[in-house]
Design a protein around this motif. Structure first.
Motif, short mmCIF file in Angstrom:
data_model
loop_
_atom_site.label_atom_id
_atom_site.label_comp_id
_atom_site.label_asym_id
_atom_site.label_seq_id
_atom_site.Cartn_x
_atom_site.Cartn_y
_atom_site.Cartn_z
N MET A 161 0.61 -1.24 0.09
CA MET A 161 0.07 0.07 0.08
C MET A 161 0.83 1.11 0.02
O MET A 161 0.63 2.15 -0.68
CB MET A 161 -0.86 0.22 1.31
N ALA A 162 2.00 1.27 0.88
CA ALA A 162 2.98 2.51 0.70
C ALA A 162 3.24 2.71 -0.42
O ALA A 162 3.39 3.81 -1.01
CB ALA A 162 3.96 2.04 1.66
N LEU A 163 3.81 1.63 -1.24
CA LEU A 163 4.38 1.90 -2.53
C LEU A 163 3.08 2.39 -3.50
O LEU A 163 3.61 3.39 -4.41
CB LEU A 163 4.90 0.54 -3.33
N LEU A 164 1.96 2.18 -3.33
CA LEU A 164 0.88 2.81 -4.00
C LEU A 164 0.79 3.97 -3.80
O LEU A 164 0.51 5.13 -4.74
CB LEU A 164 -0.37 1.93 -4.07
N LEU A 165 0.74 4.38 -2.43
CA LEU A 165 0.31 5.86 -1.82
C LEU A 165 1.40 6.93 -2.16
O LEU A 165 1.43 7.92 -2.33
CB LEU A 165 0.25 5.99 -0.40
N ALA A 166 2.85 6.26 -2.62
CA ALA A 166 3.88 7.30 -2.89
C ALA A 166 3.65 7.86 -4.03
O ALA A 166 4.24 8.90 -4.39
CB ALA A 166 5.17 6.29 -2.84
N GLU A 167 2.86 7.51 -4.91
CA GLU A 167 2.54 8.21 -6.17
C GLU A 167 1.65 9.52 -6.07
O GLU A 167 1.59 10.46 -6.66
CB GLU A 167 1.40 7.23 -7.06
N ARG A 168 1.23 9.79 -4.44
CA ARG A 168 0.29 10.93 -4.26
C ARG A 168 0.95 11.63 -3.38
O ARG A 168 0.76 12.94 -3.39
CB ARG A 168 -0.83 10.16 -3.56
N THR A 169 2.13 11.41 -2.34
CA THR A 169 2.61 12.16 -1.68
C THR A 169 4.08 11.81 -1.32
O THR A 169 4.42 10.72 -1.14
CB THR A 169 1.95 12.33 -0.09
N ARG A 170 4.89 12.64 -1.08
CA ARG A 170 6.23 12.64 -0.75
C ARG A 170 6.44 12.42 0.61
O ARG A 170 7.62 12.16 0.92
CB ARG A 170 7.10 13.62 -1.58
#
Length: 316
Positions: A161-170
């Motif tokens: 999930m973290a790898l997916l969310l990294a597209e949204r926030t740094r």
């Protein structure tokens, strides 16, 4: 108590899919429909849905359920608050039993029992769900865009999930609450994406009126947050009734259905919503509820199907 009434359709589950199906069936004005609802599920926990047509300001799951029930009741649909514990097929009918021992019988059965997300009983968590802490990246990834986000999870599900969310926030921190194993390649990928990785048991989600402020660990560490996500894995798929009836389940225990009709492998039994194999979104659950109801209507009114050439391409 065993009810002597035989319903045309019995819907197990009063969430979004079940309610939409009840409304559709009720509007045919010819069916006796009963919804048995346990009163608790994903939609009761979500304080705000942000991605629904017509609700740009958001709407709570409880509000949707309340409106849906009133709408269905206006069409004559009956409701009972109870937990269904078993289901059997008897002489061409379906009979369900509740935890209180009551039994209800119907010609057709729609299972809309859903899925319940697994997360720890942490103070402050539930008041934030849907308002500032989310579970679905497709539904609510937008909400963390450019925001300081803390992902609360466990092991591999949390890392993915973290790898997916990294597209949204740094500004993303993943807290592995259960200290579950994370594969070295996932740790490397997170490091390459600038995701901060921490291990520690969460003590509290500090929040104000549903807005997350920080995540406190039992060892005293604190992580400031504007938004949060959860990904603990092991979500509970409520497919037990389907299994009792002999319906085919997938490897992850979701119920397999005909993609066109939403009927299960058991004739007369349909499944809709998060219980099935689909993208777990409210709008999808609504659509599946309607589709299942249309085909239940056809099964109950064969003359309707015959008048339309036995095909549903253009008859709904």
């Amino acid at each position: 108590m065993t009810s002597s009434k035989i319903y045309d359709c019995l819907i197990v589950g009063g969430g979004i899919a079940g309610l939409q199906a009840a409304i559709q069936l009720g509007r045919y004005s010819v069916h006796q429909v009963l919804v048995i609802d346990a009163g608790y599920g994903r939609s009761t926990l979500c304080r705000q849905y942000h991605n629904l047509l017509g609700f740009p300001e958001g709407v709570s799951g409880e509000e949707l359920r309340s409106r849906g029930r009133r709408q269905a009741e206006s069409y004559g649909v009956e409701f009972i608050l109870a937990r269904v514990t078993s289901a059997v097929k008897l002489e061409g009918r379906f009979q369900v039993s509740t935890s209180s021992g009551d039994k209800y019988t119907a010609k057709t059965l729609l299972l809309a029992t859903g899925v319940l997300d697994r997360f720890p009983e942490v103070p402050g968590m539930i008041p934030t769900l849907g308002l500032s802490v989310y579970v679905c990246p497709d539904c609510d990834g937008y909400e963390i865009q450019g925001r300081k986000t803390v992902l609360m999870g466990a092991g591999r599900p949390g890392a993915e999930m973290a790898l997916l969310l990294a597209e949204r926030t740094r500004e993303l921190t993943y807290i592995n609450h259960e200290r579950s194993d994370v594969a070295p390649q996932l740790l490397q990928q997170m490091a390459e994406r600038g995701i901060r990785y921490e291990e520690g048991e969460i003590a509290e989600v500090q929040q104000s009126e549903g807005d997350i402020r920080s995540v406190m660990l039992k060892d005293g560490r604190s992580f400031a947050a504007e938004r949060g996500f959860i990904a603990f894995g092991g979500n509970e798929v409520h497919s037990g009734l389907a299994a009792q009836l002999g319906a085919t389940l997938s490897g992850n225990r979701h119920v397999e259905t005909d993609p066109r009709t939403k009927q299960t492998s058991v004739p007369g039994v349909w499944a809709a919503g998060d219980l099935g194999l689909h993208a777990e979104q409210v709008s999808v659950a609504m659509g599946e509820g309607s589709i299942a109801a249309i085909w239940i209507h056809k099964a109950l009114r064969p003359c309707y199907n015959q008048l339309n050439g036995g095909d549903a391409e253009d008859d709904s």
